[in-house]
Design a protein around this motif. Structure first.
Motif, short mmCIF file in Angstrom:
data_model
loop_
_atom_site.label_atom_id
_atom_site.label_comp_id
_atom_site.label_asym_id
_atom_site.label_seq_id
_atom_site.Cartn_x
_atom_site.Cartn_y
_atom_site.Cartn_z
N ASP A 61 -7.74 4.49 -15.44
CA ASP A 61 -7.12 4.07 -14.05
C ASP A 61 -7.09 2.64 -14.29
OD1 ASP A 61 -6.35 3.81 -11.55
OD2 ASP A 61 -8.37 4.11 -10.52
N LYS A 62 -5.73 2.24 -14.48
CA LYS A 62 -5.23 0.82 -14.44
C LYS A 62 -4.86 0.24 -13.25
CE LYS A 62 -3.29 1.69 -19.01
NZ LYS A 62 -2.33 1.38 -20.03
N PHE A 63 -5.14 0.75 -11.98
CA PHE A 63 -4.82 0.28 -10.77
C PHE A 63 -6.05 -0.78 -10.26
CE2 PHE A 63 -1.79 3.76 -11.15
CZ PHE A 63 -0.48 3.26 -10.83
N LEU A 64 -5.71 -1.41 -9.08
CA LEU A 64 -6.73 -2.03 -8.69
C LEU A 64 -7.52 -1.05 -7.61
CD1 LEU A 64 -4.91 -5.30 -7.44
CD2 LEU A 64 -6.16 -5.05 -9.44
N SER A 65 -8.83 -1.71 -7.46
CA SER A 65 -9.71 -0.71 -6.75
C SER A 65 -9.25 -1.04 -5.26
CB SER A 65 -11.34 -1.38 -6.72
OG SER A 65 -11.67 -1.50 -8.08
N SER A 66 -9.48 0.12 -4.35
CA SER A 66 -9.21 0.39 -3.17
C SER A 66 -9.88 -0.43 -2.34
CB SER A 66 -9.56 1.65 -2.59
OG SER A 66 -9.12 2.11 -1.27
N GLY A 67 -9.27 -1.19 -1.37
CA GLY A 67 -9.76 -2.12 -0.56
C GLY A 67 -9.87 -3.74 -0.81
N VAL A 68 -9.42 -3.88 -2.21
CA VAL A 68 -9.50 -5.23 -2.57
C VAL A 68 -8.27 -5.97 -2.42
CG1 VAL A 68 -9.79 -6.72 -4.81
CG2 VAL A 68 -11.11 -4.47 -4.43
N PRO A 69 -8.10 -7.02 -1.53
CA PRO A 69 -6.97 -7.81 -1.24
C PRO A 69 -6.25 -8.47 -2.33
CG PRO A 69 -8.93 -9.04 -0.53
CD PRO A 69 -9.23 -7.73 -0.79
N ALA A 70 -4.94 -8.55 -2.38
CA ALA A 70 -4.22 -9.12 -3.79
C ALA A 70 -4.30 -10.68 -3.38
CB ALA A 70 -2.77 -8.57 -3.51
N SER A 71 -3.83 -11.27 -4.57
CA SER A 71 -3.96 -12.67 -4.41
C SER A 71 -2.56 -13.26 -3.52
CB SER A 71 -3.83 -13.19 -5.90
OG SER A 71 -3.66 -14.78 -5.95
N ILE A 72 -2.85 -14.57 -3.12
CA ILE A 72 -1.74 -15.06 -2.36
C ILE A 72 -0.51 -15.24 -3.27
CG2 ILE A 72 -1.15 -16.71 -0.72
CD1 ILE A 72 -4.03 -16.86 0.31
N ASN A 73 0.69 -15.26 -2.88
CA ASN A 73 1.94 -15.71 -3.35
C ASN A 73 2.29 -17.17 -3.08
OD1 ASN A 73 4.03 -16.04 -4.86
ND2 ASN A 73 5.55 -14.49 -3.63
N VAL A 74 2.05 -18.23 -3.98
CA VAL A 74 2.34 -19.42 -3.58
C VAL A 74 3.68 -19.66 -3.28
CG1 VAL A 74 1.98 -21.90 -4.22
CG2 VAL A 74 0.37 -19.97 -4.93
N LEU A 75 4.84 -19.24 -3.94
CA LEU A 75 5.98 -19.48 -3.57
C LEU A 75 6.76 -18.48 -2.64
CD1 LEU A 75 7.20 -19.58 -7.50
CD2 LEU A 75 6.61 -21.31 -6.07
N GLU A 76 5.92 -17.71 -1.87
CA GLU A 76 6.67 -17.01 -0.70
C GLU A 76 7.38 -17.62 0.23
OE1 GLU A 76 4.93 -13.62 2.52
OE2 GLU A 76 3.66 -14.68 1.21
N PRO A 77 7.00 -19.32 0.66
CA PRO A 77 8.15 -19.55 1.52
C PRO A 77 9.54 -20.01 1.11
CG PRO A 77 6.13 -20.84 1.55
CD PRO A 77 6.08 -19.65 0.26
N LEU A 78 9.56 -19.81 -0.41
CA LEU A 78 11.09 -19.81 -0.92
C LEU A 78 11.99 -18.69 -1.03
CD1 LEU A 78 10.02 -22.29 -3.86
CD2 LEU A 78 10.85 -22.95 -1.54
N THR A 79 11.21 -17.57 -0.41
CA THR A 79 12.06 -16.31 -0.72
C THR A 79 13.31 -16.46 -0.18
OG1 THR A 79 9.81 -15.19 -0.38
CG2 THR A 79 11.64 -13.77 -0.13
N GLY A 80 13.59 -17.06 0.97
CA GLY A 80 15.11 -16.94 1.83
C GLY A 80 16.01 -18.17 1.21
N ASP A 81 15.53 -18.70 0.09
CA ASP A 81 16.54 -19.79 -0.32
C ASP A 81 17.68 -19.14 -1.00
OD1 ASP A 81 17.56 -22.15 -1.18
OD2 ASP A 81 15.90 -22.94 -2.69
N GLN A 82 19.04 -19.93 -0.49
CA GLN A 82 20.18 -19.18 -1.16
C GLN A 82 20.47 -19.51 -2.33
OE1 GLN A 82 23.36 -20.97 1.58
NE2 GLN A 82 22.41 -19.86 3.21
N GLY A 83 19.96 -20.77 -2.94
CA GLY A 83 20.00 -20.97 -4.31
C GLY A 83 19.14 -20.04 -5.50
N LEU A 84 18.46 -19.25 -4.88
CA LEU A 84 17.78 -18.22 -5.92
C LEU A 84 18.55 -16.96 -6.02
CD1 LEU A 84 14.19 -18.83 -4.81
CD2 LEU A 84 15.39 -19.37 -6.64
N GLN A 85 19.76 -16.87 -5.14
CA GLN A 85 20.39 -15.51 -4.94
C GLN A 85 19.72 -14.33 -5.22
OE1 GLN A 85 23.15 -16.22 -8.59
NE2 GLN A 85 23.76 -17.93 -8.15
N GLY A 86 18.97 -14.21 -4.02
CA GLY A 86 18.27 -13.09 -3.66
C GLY A 86 17.03 -12.60 -4.54
#
Length: 570
Positions: A173-198
């Motif tokens: 089993d290579k998946f994470l254990s159940s109930g363990v939260p994932a780490s925070i994505n630091v670059l999530e505020p740049l998701t809607g940037d047009q320069g990244l082209q989606g």
């Protein structure tokens, strides 16, 4: 292992071991069903001693069967730590949070070590679980800080590393254990940037945090809790100190006398048996002066006894002891072994062993102290010459006095007859050895005894005559050329003692005395009166450097009248 606990037992018997515990288990009347009484029936010590070799029992209690514990021994690590604690001082009080006066407690680790996992433990089956017992030997050294009312505590700590069969429950089993939260994505505020082209950027916060390697993983290692235990009062059974005194005998090798004072504790009522007291000197020898004469070991001592052992320490000078300044000290190792006679069953073993340094350098002035004002020389040394050793030879009826002059590096020995006759010349034999590293050119001068009237001072006295010219009984007198006070002082100073001894060797010179060479010469004297005759000093002058040393410790001269038959024959 979550419910397991460790404890430490200090058996009362000194030679208690695991075989004695197995004998107790074998003699248990419960037929092996409940063997816990065999462990609880072991008597414990009341008081411990510093510098003691102690045997303790480390006990691991765990609910469950003994077969499971035996299988997990290779994954078990147990350590024992012995601490000494007590108040630092009687007068160092601090104010507590509740306003009460408390004393600061100082702690010091006096021994620590692991339990030998290669030695199989003794297994005890109990009613509610099983117990493993290990035997461990420790040494209770003295704490490095001074404590009031010292106590000793034992703390056993253990770590259990889970076997791979328990940690790898699902290897595929290579998946994470159940109930363990994932780490925070630091670059999530740049998701809607047009320069990244989606393109959705991803950067986990774990990559920005500092990576620290944990010392123990909670998932694979478990700590075993230790059962709280009552500390033991501790005290020193014996105390020892060493004092040194220079040896008074002359020897080719430097020597000193070591006084080893051993005092038994005044805080106990048990007798102490001294079994071995010895010293070992590096690059030298240590001779026990009390062996076969005063004290024979083993010796039983009472409380508050004070015993003194004398050792003569002699250093080897094979490697140039006198020429090297760093070879004036030697390492000395001292050990004292004893037993405290608490009872026939409890006899703790005490072993004191320490290392110190002994200084074999010779003092410039062991008897006179500081330099005297009567010593006159151009370059004064730090002290007077060494006190000489007097050696009397009854067969030759002579008297020897050896004097070392550390400023010159020259040793001078004067040999004189014990008795001389008035009017007959006699000689002193002078033997000089050059122990310095350069050649010497010496001159020997004999200074006679100084008299009190050598330099008279004018004394004031009332004049009995007239101080001026005048007429007396019809006769005219001329004025005095010199004052009568001056004349009175000169006449009073004329009353001097007669010369009692005359030196016939006015000037003795010794030239080019190379290092390591010796020279023999004579000083000739003529006694003029009977009794004890004295000389002021014998002055030794280095002609090359104009340095002088005055030797005042001279042989005594006893002059007697010649017999009547000698006078008639003369």
């Amino acid at each position: 292992m979550a419910q397991a606990e460790l404890q430490v037992l200090v058996p009362y018997a000194t030679d208690f071991n695991l075989k004695d515990l197995e004998a107790r288990i074998a003699s248990d009347p419960n037929d092996g069903r409940d063997q816990s009484s065999a462990l609880s029936s072991i008597p414990s010590r009341k008081t411990l001693y510093f510098d003691e070799h102690l045997s303790v029992l480390v006990v691991l209690n765990k609910p469950g069967g003994a077969e499971e514990l035996q299988d997990w021994l290779s994954y078990l690590t147990i350590n024992l730590e012995v601490q000494a604690f007590g108040s630092e001082s009687r007068h160092s009080n601090t104010q507590g949070t509740d306003g009460s006066s408390t004393q600061p407690v100082s702690r010091d680790v006096i021994w620590s070590g692991p339990v030998n996992s290669a030695e199989p433990p003794v297994t005890i089956n109990g009613g509610s679980g099983s117990t493993l017992v290990w035997a461990l030997h420790c040494f209770l050294s003295r704490p490095r800080v001074r404590m009031q009312h010292p106590m000793i505590s034992f703390k056993a700590s253990g770590t259990f590393r889970q076997p791979p069969s328990l940690t790898a429950q699902n290897p595929g089993d290579k998946f994470l254990s159940s109930g363990v939260p994932a780490s925070i994505n630091v670059l999530e505020p740049l998701t809607g940037d047009q320069g990244l082209q989606g393109i959705t950027p991803q950067l986990t916060a774990l990559r920005l945090d500092r990576i620290s390697v944990p010392t123990s993983l909670d998932a694979t290692e478990q700590s075993i809790r230790s059962k709280p235990q009552k500390p033991f009062p501790a005290l020193p059974a014996i105390s020892a100190r060493v004092r040194y005194s220079k040896s008074g005998t002359s020897s080719a090798r430097p020597a000193t006398i070591a006084n080893l004072d051993i005092e038994t504790s005044p805080f106990q009522d048990e007798e102490i048996e001294l079994t071995d007291v010895n010293m070992q000197l590096a690059a030298g020898s240590a001779e026990d002066l009390c062996a076969g004469h005063a004290i024979s070991l083993p010796k039983t001592c009472q409380p508050r006894d004070d015993i003194v052992f004398l050792f003569r320490l002699v250093a080897n000078n094979d490697e140039g002891f006198e020429s090297r300044a760093d070879s004036l000290s030697r390492a000395l190792e001292i050990w004292v072994n004893a037993r405290v006679c608490v009872s026939d069953e409890c006899r703790p073993t005490i072993q004191m062993r320490w290392r110190t340094t002994v200084d074999f350098s010779t003092a410039l002035n062991p008897s006179y102290g500081g330099p005297s004002q009567a010593m006159q020389r151009n370059s004064r040394p730090s002290s007077l010459p060494l006190a000489s050793d007097t050696l009397a030879d009854s067969e030759n009826k002579s008297l020897q006095r050896a004097t070392a002059m550390p400023e010159f590096g020259v040793t001078m020995t004067l040999t004189a007859p014990r008795e001389v006759c008035v009017g007959q010349p006699f000689t002193w034999d002078v033997f000089l050895v050059n122990r310095s590293d350069r050649a010497r050119k010496l001159a020997i001068l004999v200074i006679p005894k100084r008299k009190a009237g050598d330099h008279p001072r004018p004394l004031s006295k009332t004049s009995v005559g007239s101080t001026g010219g005048g007429e007396r009984q019809g006769i005219d007198h001329a004025d005095a050329v010199m004052d009568e006070n001056r004349l009175y002082g000169m006449q009073k100073g004329n009353s001097q003692d007669a010369v009692r001894i005359v030196c016939l060797s006015t000037d003795v010179r010794i030239g080019n005395l190379n290092p390591g060479f010796c020279h023999n010469t004579e000083l000739k004297f003529l006694p003029l009166s009977k009794g004890i005759l004295h000389l002021e000093m014998v002055r030794v002058v280095d002609v090359l450097t104009n340095e002088t040393v005055d030797v005042r410790h001279l042989p005594e001269i006893v002059a007697e009248e010649r017999a009547s038959d000698d006078r008639e024959s003369s």
